[in-house]
Design a protein around this motif. Structure first.
Motif, PDB file in Angstrom:
ATOM      1  N   ALA A  77       0.847  -1.198   0.000  1.00 30.73           N
ATOM      2  CA  ALA A  77       0.000   0.000   0.000  1.00 30.73           C
ATOM      3  C   ALA A  77       0.878   1.241   0.000  1.00 30.73           C
ATOM      4  CB  ALA A  77      -0.909   0.007   1.229  1.00 30.73           C
ATOM      5  N   PRO A  78       0.572   2.256  -0.826  1.00 33.79           N
ATOM      6  CA  PRO A  78       1.351   3.500  -0.821  1.00 33.79           C
ATOM      7  C   PRO A  78       1.302   4.178   0.547  1.00 33.79           C
ATOM      8  CG  PRO A  78      -0.122   3.394  -2.722  1.00 33.79           C
ATOM      9  CD  PRO A  78      -0.513   2.282  -1.813  1.00 33.79           C
ATOM     10  N   LEU A  79       2.370   4.904   0.871  1.00 31.75           N
ATOM     11  CA  LEU A  79       2.505   5.556   2.172  1.00 31.75           C
ATOM     12  C   LEU A  79       2.656   7.062   2.000  1.00 31.75           C
ATOM     13  CD1 LEU A  79       3.048   5.555   5.277  1.00 31.75           C
ATOM     14  CD2 LEU A  79       5.463   5.122   4.729  1.00 31.75           C
ATOM     15  N   ASP A  80       1.933   7.818   2.832  1.00 27.56           N
ATOM     16  CA  ASP A  80       2.071   9.263   2.895  1.00 27.56           C
ATOM     17  C   ASP A  80       2.391   9.665   4.325  1.00 27.56           C
ATOM     18  OD1 ASP A  80       1.072  10.751   0.243  1.00 27.56           O
ATOM     19  OD2 ASP A  80      -0.100   8.913   0.516  1.00 27.56           O
ATOM     20  N   LEU A  81       3.316  10.638   4.478  1.00 29.18           N
ATOM     21  CA  LEU A  81       3.675  11.177   5.786  1.00 29.18           C
ATOM     22  C   LEU A  81       3.049  12.559   5.925  1.00 29.18           C
ATOM     23  CD1 LEU A  81       7.509  10.331   5.774  1.00 29.18           C
ATOM     24  CD2 LEU A  81       5.588   8.841   6.390  1.00 29.18           C
ATOM     25  N   LEU A  82       2.469  12.828   7.090  1.00 29.52           N
ATOM     26  CA  LEU A  82       1.799  14.110   7.318  1.00 29.52           C
ATOM     27  C   LEU A  82       2.310  14.748   8.601  1.00 29.52           C
ATOM     28  CD1 LEU A  82      -0.498  16.221   6.852  1.00 29.52           C
ATOM     29  CD2 LEU A  82      -1.972  14.700   8.202  1.00 29.52           C
ATOM     30  N   ALA A 100       7.704   7.327   0.051  1.00 35.26           N
ATOM     31  CA  ALA A 100       6.582   7.954   0.759  1.00 35.26           C
ATOM     32  C   ALA A 100       6.345   9.367   0.268  1.00 35.26           C
ATOM     33  CB  ALA A 100       6.862   7.971   2.268  1.00 35.26           C
ATOM     34  N   GLY A 101       5.078   9.727   0.105  1.00 26.23           N
ATOM     35  CA  GLY A 101       4.724  11.112  -0.163  1.00 26.23           C
ATOM     36  C   GLY A 101       4.797  11.915   1.129  1.00 26.23           C
ATOM     37  N   THR A 102       5.002  13.222   1.031  1.00 28.16           N
ATOM     38  CA  THR A 102       5.133  14.064   2.222  1.00 28.16           C
ATOM     39  C   THR A 102       4.173  15.248   2.138  1.00 28.16           C
ATOM     40  OG1 THR A 102       6.947  15.333   1.215  1.00 28.16           O
ATOM     41  CG2 THR A 102       7.544  13.425   2.572  1.00 28.16           C
ATOM     42  N   HIS A 103       3.601  15.603   3.292  1.00 27.09           N
ATOM     43  CA  HIS A 103       2.646  16.704   3.369  1.00 27.09           C
ATOM     44  C   HIS A 103       2.880  17.461   4.673  1.00 27.09           C
ATOM     45  CE1 HIS A 103       0.334  14.500   0.251  1.00 27.09           C
ATOM     46  NE2 HIS A 103       0.687  13.438   0.952  1.00 27.09           N
ATOM     47  N   ALA A 104       3.123  18.759   4.575  1.00 28.92           N
ATOM     48  CA  ALA A 104       3.268  19.628   5.742  1.00 28.92           C
ATOM     49  C   ALA A 104       2.245  20.739   5.631  1.00 28.92           C
ATOM     50  CB  ALA A 104       4.681  20.202   5.825  1.00 28.92           C
ATOM     51  N   VAL A 105       1.379  20.852   6.641  1.00 26.87           N
ATOM     52  CA  VAL A 105       0.326  21.864   6.621  1.00 26.87           C
ATOM     53  C   VAL A 105       0.248  22.511   8.001  1.00 26.87           C
ATOM     54  CG1 VAL A 105      -1.026  20.686   4.857  1.00 26.87           C
ATOM     55  CG2 VAL A 105      -1.457  20.187   7.270  1.00 26.87           C
ATOM     56  N   ALA A 106      -0.365  23.681   8.051  1.00 25.29           N
ATOM     57  CA  ALA A 106      -0.582  24.373   9.317  1.00 25.29           C
ATOM     58  C   ALA A 106      -2.061  24.340   9.649  1.00 25.29           C
ATOM     59  CB  ALA A 106      -0.090  25.815   9.230  1.00 25.29           C
ATOM     60  N   GLY A 107      -2.367  24.207  10.949  1.00 23.25           N
ATOM     61  CA  GLY A 107      -3.768  24.211  11.343  1.00 23.25           C
ATOM     62  C   GLY A 107      -4.030  23.349  12.546  1.00 23.25           C
ATOM     63  N   SER A 108      -5.284  23.012  12.740  1.00 20.46           N
ATOM     64  CA  SER A 108      -5.711  22.141  13.830  1.00 20.46           C
ATOM     65  C   SER A 108      -5.413  20.690  13.475  1.00 20.46           C
ATOM     66  CB  SER A 108      -7.207  22.321  14.083  1.00 20.46           C
ATOM     67  OG  SER A 108      -7.724  21.261  14.849  1.00 20.46           O
ATOM     68  N   LEU A 109      -4.763  19.981  14.386  1.00 23.33           N
ATOM     69  CA  LEU A 109      -4.364  18.606  14.109  1.00 23.33           C
ATOM     70  C   LEU A 109      -5.546  17.735  13.708  1.00 23.33           C
ATOM     71  CD1 LEU A 109      -2.358  16.272  14.106  1.00 23.33           C
ATOM     72  CD2 LEU A 109      -2.743  16.032  16.554  1.00 23.33           C
ATOM     73  N   ILE A 110      -6.594  17.729  14.531  1.00 20.44           N
ATOM     74  CA  ILE A 110      -7.719  16.843  14.269  1.00 20.44           C
ATOM     75  C   ILE A 110      -8.414  17.199  12.961  1.00 20.44           C
ATOM     76  CG2 ILE A 110      -9.944  16.035  15.136  1.00 20.44           C
ATOM     77  CD1 ILE A 110      -7.475  15.011  16.643  1.00 20.44           C
ATOM     78  N   ALA A 111      -8.627  18.494  12.720  1.00 24.85           N
ATOM     79  CA  ALA A 111      -9.315  18.918  11.502  1.00 24.85           C
ATOM     80  C   ALA A 111      -8.491  18.574  10.263  1.00 24.85           C
ATOM     81  CB  ALA A 111      -9.596  20.416  11.556  1.00 24.85           C
TER      82      ALA A 111
END
Length: 294
Positions: A33-38, A87-98
């Motif tokens: 299965a492909p993997l993404d890191l957040l 692995a794909g990588t994603h960095a975002v700002a905001g509320s963790l749960i949302a």
């Protein structure tokens, strides 16, 4: 779900969280299965620092996310070198749960992996009412990693209560660790046992009720194995009497299991409304990793 289609691993980029990323890579390798890191950056604690540095909110966010992306790329490169997983990588700002819910949905992830220590998702799952609501509605199983991974999962403990979620829990166990042995566990209690004692019913009669309850549970467990396609060769069936919250942790140690796969809901109405009592206890008290099936 008959196979994993995408894994999302959430990290705060701390040392404890790295164990979860390594386990996610191992599972990705085992299941193809492909993997993404957040990484979700919470900028609120940095507001005072931003004012001290006399930078704009946009500039502060850019700096934080640029640094996070560099560290995520380094982590992804390390996982590729060690496990052969891209692995794909994603960095975002905001509320963790949302943001977590948003990424699970946008990526169509069917497994979320997180660590159990540090500034991790599990702290929100166990302590935050918002996260409990997320777990109560999510369709994505959650793998909580507690131990450093040295190999693929060897032996899974799968507690079942014969509720409608039991077959789904077995299915998730087989998907996440297709080569592992399975220990199928049912913990039974005699209905109204406490009231029977209060009414001075003799111990011999209570033991008779226990024997009958054990026989019925053993038959149900056998039928569940057949329906779930579990082979007697690589499946051990255990029926024990007592409190599920205690017996599950006990059997984890006795059977030398490195992963517990448990449904988040039981048979009761309260368990349907919130993350189940037994699942919460297992998350808190287990020594090994836990997969919460939904």
């Amino acid at each position: 779900m008959t196979s994993l289609t995408r894994i999302l691993a959430a990290t705060d980029l701390s040392a404890p969280a790295r164990r979860a990323m390594e386990r996610a890579a191992l599972v990705s390798n085992d299941t193809a299965a492909p993997l993404d890191l957040l990484h979700v950056a919470n900028l609120a604690p940095l507001e005072r620092l931003r004012q001290f540095m006399d930078t704009t909110p946009g500039e502060m966010e850019r700096r934080v996310l640029d640094a996070a992306r560099r560290r995520l790329h380094e982590l992804a490169a390390s996982l590729q070198q060690r496990y052969g997983v891209v692995a794909g990588t994603h960095a975002v700002a905001g509320s963790l749960i949302a943001e977590l819910a948003k990424r699970v949905d946008s990526l169509a992830a069917d497994l979320l992996v997180c660590g159990a220590k540090g500034e991790s998702v599990i702290r929100h799952f166990l302590l935050g009412t918002t996260a409990l609501r997320v777990l109560s509605t999510t369709t994505c199983p959650v793998l909580v990693v507690k131990q450093s991974p040295h190999e693929s999962y060897r032996r899974l403990l799968v507690p079942v209560d014969f509720s409608r979620s039991s077959l789904r829990t077995i299915g998730h166990a087989r998907i996440i660790a297709p080569k592992a042995d399975i220990v199928l566990l049912h913990v039974f209690e005699v209905p109204f046992e406490g009231k029977l004692r209060y009414a001075s019913v003799d111990e011999e009669t209570i033991n008779h009720y226990r024997t009958v309850a054990r026989q019925e549970a053993t038959q149900e467990l056998g039928a569940l194995c057949d329906e779930g396609g579990l082979s007697p060769r690589d499946t051990r069936r255990i029926v024990v009497h007592g409190d599920p919250t205690l017996r599950i942790i006990e059997q984890e140690q006795e059977q030398d299991c490195d992963l517990i796969v448990i449904g988040k809901h039981g048979k009761g109405l309260l368990d349907e409304l919130l993350l189940g009592r037994v699942a919460r206890h297992v998350l808190a008290e287990s020594q090994g990793d836990v997969l919460v099936s939904v």
